[in-house]
Design an enzyme around this catalytic site. Structure first.
Site, short mmCIF file in Angstrom:
data_model
loop_
_atom_site.label_atom_id
_atom_site.label_comp_id
_atom_site.label_asym_id
_atom_site.label_seq_id
_atom_site.Cartn_x
_atom_site.Cartn_y
_atom_site.Cartn_z
N GLY A 155 0.76 -1.24 -0.06
CA GLY A 155 -0.01 -0.13 -0.02
C GLY A 155 1.11 1.16 -0.17
N ASP A 173 -7.29 -0.40 6.20
CA ASP A 173 -7.79 -1.44 6.99
C ASP A 173 -6.74 -2.25 7.24
OD1 ASP A 173 -9.14 -3.56 8.28
OD2 ASP A 173 -9.94 -4.20 6.33
N SER A 174 -5.72 -2.05 8.10
CA SER A 174 -4.41 -2.80 8.07
C SER A 174 -4.48 -3.47 9.27
CB SER A 174 -3.24 -1.58 8.30
OG SER A 174 -3.47 -0.89 9.58
N ASP A 176 -1.67 -4.80 12.46
CA ASP A 176 -1.02 -4.05 13.60
C ASP A 176 0.33 -3.69 13.17
OD1 ASP A 176 -3.02 -4.21 15.88
OD2 ASP A 176 -2.58 -6.25 16.11
N TYR A 242 -11.24 -8.56 19.57
CA TYR A 242 -9.82 -7.62 19.44
C TYR A 242 -9.48 -7.25 20.97
CZ TYR A 242 -10.35 -6.48 14.62
OH TYR A 242 -10.49 -6.50 13.29
N1 SAM Z 1 -10.89 -6.39 7.74
C1 SAM Z 1 -10.35 -7.03 9.10
C2 SAM Z 1 -11.13 -6.94 10.13
O1 SAM Z 1 -12.27 -7.08 10.12
O2 SAM Z 1 -10.92 -6.67 11.23
C3 SAM Z 1 -8.89 -6.61 9.42
C4 SAM Z 1 -7.70 -6.48 8.84
S1 SAM Z 1 -7.00 -6.89 7.26
C5 SAM Z 1 -7.29 -8.68 7.30
C6 SAM Z 1 -5.70 -6.25 7.35
C7 SAM Z 1 -4.88 -6.66 5.99
O3 SAM Z 1 -3.73 -5.43 5.67
C8 SAM Z 1 -4.02 -8.03 6.07
O4 SAM Z 1 -4.73 -8.72 5.01
C9 SAM Z 1 -2.62 -7.45 5.50
O5 SAM Z 1 -2.05 -8.72 4.68
C10 SAM Z 1 -2.89 -6.34 4.94
N2 SAM Z 1 -1.44 -5.51 4.91
C11 SAM Z 1 -0.61 -5.43 5.78
N3 SAM Z 1 0.58 -4.44 5.68
C12 SAM Z 1 -0.38 -3.86 4.24
C13 SAM Z 1 0.62 -3.23 3.37
N4 SAM Z 1 1.90 -2.62 3.59
N5 SAM Z 1 -0.07 -2.70 2.12
C14 SAM Z 1 -1.11 -3.53 1.85
N6 SAM Z 1 -1.79 -4.47 2.64
C15 SAM Z 1 -1.25 -4.56 3.93
#
Ligand code: SAM
Length: 304
Positions: A155, A173-174, A176, A242
């Site tokens: 991202g 929506d990242s 931690d 969470y």
């Molecule tokens: N939507 C979710 C919920 O209901 O709580 C939670 C989090 S979502 C699965 C977080 C996503 O951010 C993960 O799939 C992860 O792979 C992604 N992510 C982490 N770092 C990232 C980055 N630098 N660029 C794009 N996506 C990233």
């Protein structure tokens, strides 16, 4: 028994006698646990460990690097709030970018807004997308909207390449800030976000828990006040699975038409699209209420 406990790895969650325990240095001294019925998937992507299990009381659970990302039972509280807090605060959002959010839940929520014409998503990990489509069809349904384009990549890099002023809203929506999401909490990233937004455009980012991460929140707020010349507000919601049971969001707008996040002006017409399931959590009252902070948090956030 005590000796056995001591041998457990300290920084990784483990499925111990039929329970999943979420152990992490991000919440030392506590670990929320869920009873496991069955492990459905375990894999390792280029970025993280991915696991899906069937829990006894929260439906299926998606876990990344030992940390719960969503459960079927309470995902609505997170996905609906992170999406509708920004999108209901501006008139006629048309172009929306989601960073992270590979499960598709935010896409599902963005798609409720009939004014939206373009939904881009940049998720770093294709495995999260594939696993969500296979095990969480009610969440990954978001990908079926024809307005959605998926970009698999980082991202941070994606945003740097975006033409200035492109988006009405960006939703981060990242996971931690330990692991691939670390840079999504840092100042240069917020700079790219503000450039990619149109004047008076809005961003909503996952901003951790007031009970556990006030030090992280303080930094995010301080950075955002320097970078975003419109509104800067913190909101929160409850998500039982969470850590600490709550999660917050940072909502900011760029210089331009003013945005009053606390008073939504663009309510969702929940009856407009009969193909969609009704909202479970979000409404205009809870939108405004989400910005009311406990005194200890208000004091710190207002002082930044
Ligand atoms: N939507 C979710 C919920 O209901 O709580 C939670 C989090 S979502 C699965 C977080 C996503 O951010 C993960 O799939 C992860 O792979 C992604 N992510 C982490 N770092 C990232 C980055 N630098 N660029 C794009 N996506 C990233």
């Amino acid at each position: 028994e005590e000796a056995k406990q001591e041998q457990l790895p300290t920084c990784i969650s483990s499925v111990i006698p039929g329970w999943f325990s979420e152990i992490s240095p991000m919440w030392p001294g506590e670990a929320h646990s869920l009873k496991v019925e069955k492990i459905l998937f375990q894999g390792k992507s280029d970025y993280q460990n991915v696991m899906v299990f069937q829990s006894a009381t929260y439906g299926k659970v998606l876990v990344l690097d030992g940390v719960i990302q969503l459960t079927e039972r309470d995902e609505c509280a997170y996905q609906e709030m992170i999406t509708h807090l920004p999108l209901c605060s501006i008139p006629n959002p048309k172009k929306v970018l989601v960073i992270g959010g590979g499960d598709g839940g935010v896409l599902r929520e963005v798609a409720r807004h009939s004014s939206v014409e373009q939904i881009d998503i940049c998720e770093i990990d294709k495995m999260v997308v594939d696993v969500s489509k296979q095990y969480f069809p009610d969440v990954a349904v978001g990908y079926e909207d024809p307005r959605v384009t998926l970009h698999v990549g980082d991202g941070v890099a994606f945003l740097k390449a975006v033409t200035e002023g492109t988006y009405d809203a960006i939703i981060v929506d990242s996971s931690d800030p330990i692991g691939p999401a670390q840079e999504l909490f840092e100042k240069p990233f917020f700079h790219s976000v503000s450039k990619a937004l149109r004047p008076g455009g809005v961003v909503c980012t996952q901003a951790e828990s007031i009970w556990l991460h006030m030090h992280i929140i303080e930094d995010i707020v301080a950075n955002c006040r320097q970078i975003f010349k419109g509104s800067v507000n913190y909101a929160w919601t409850t998500v039982p699975t969470y850590p600490s049971g709550v999660i917050g969001f940072m909502l900011c707008s760029t210089e331009g038409p003013s945005v009053d996040f606390k008073h939504p002006i663009n309510p969702i017409d929940d009856d407009a699209d009969k193909t969609q399931k009704p909202l479970k959590f979000y409404n205009s009252e809870i939108h405004s209420a989400a910005f009311c902070l406990p005194s200890f948090a208000k004091k710190v956030i207002d002082s930044k």
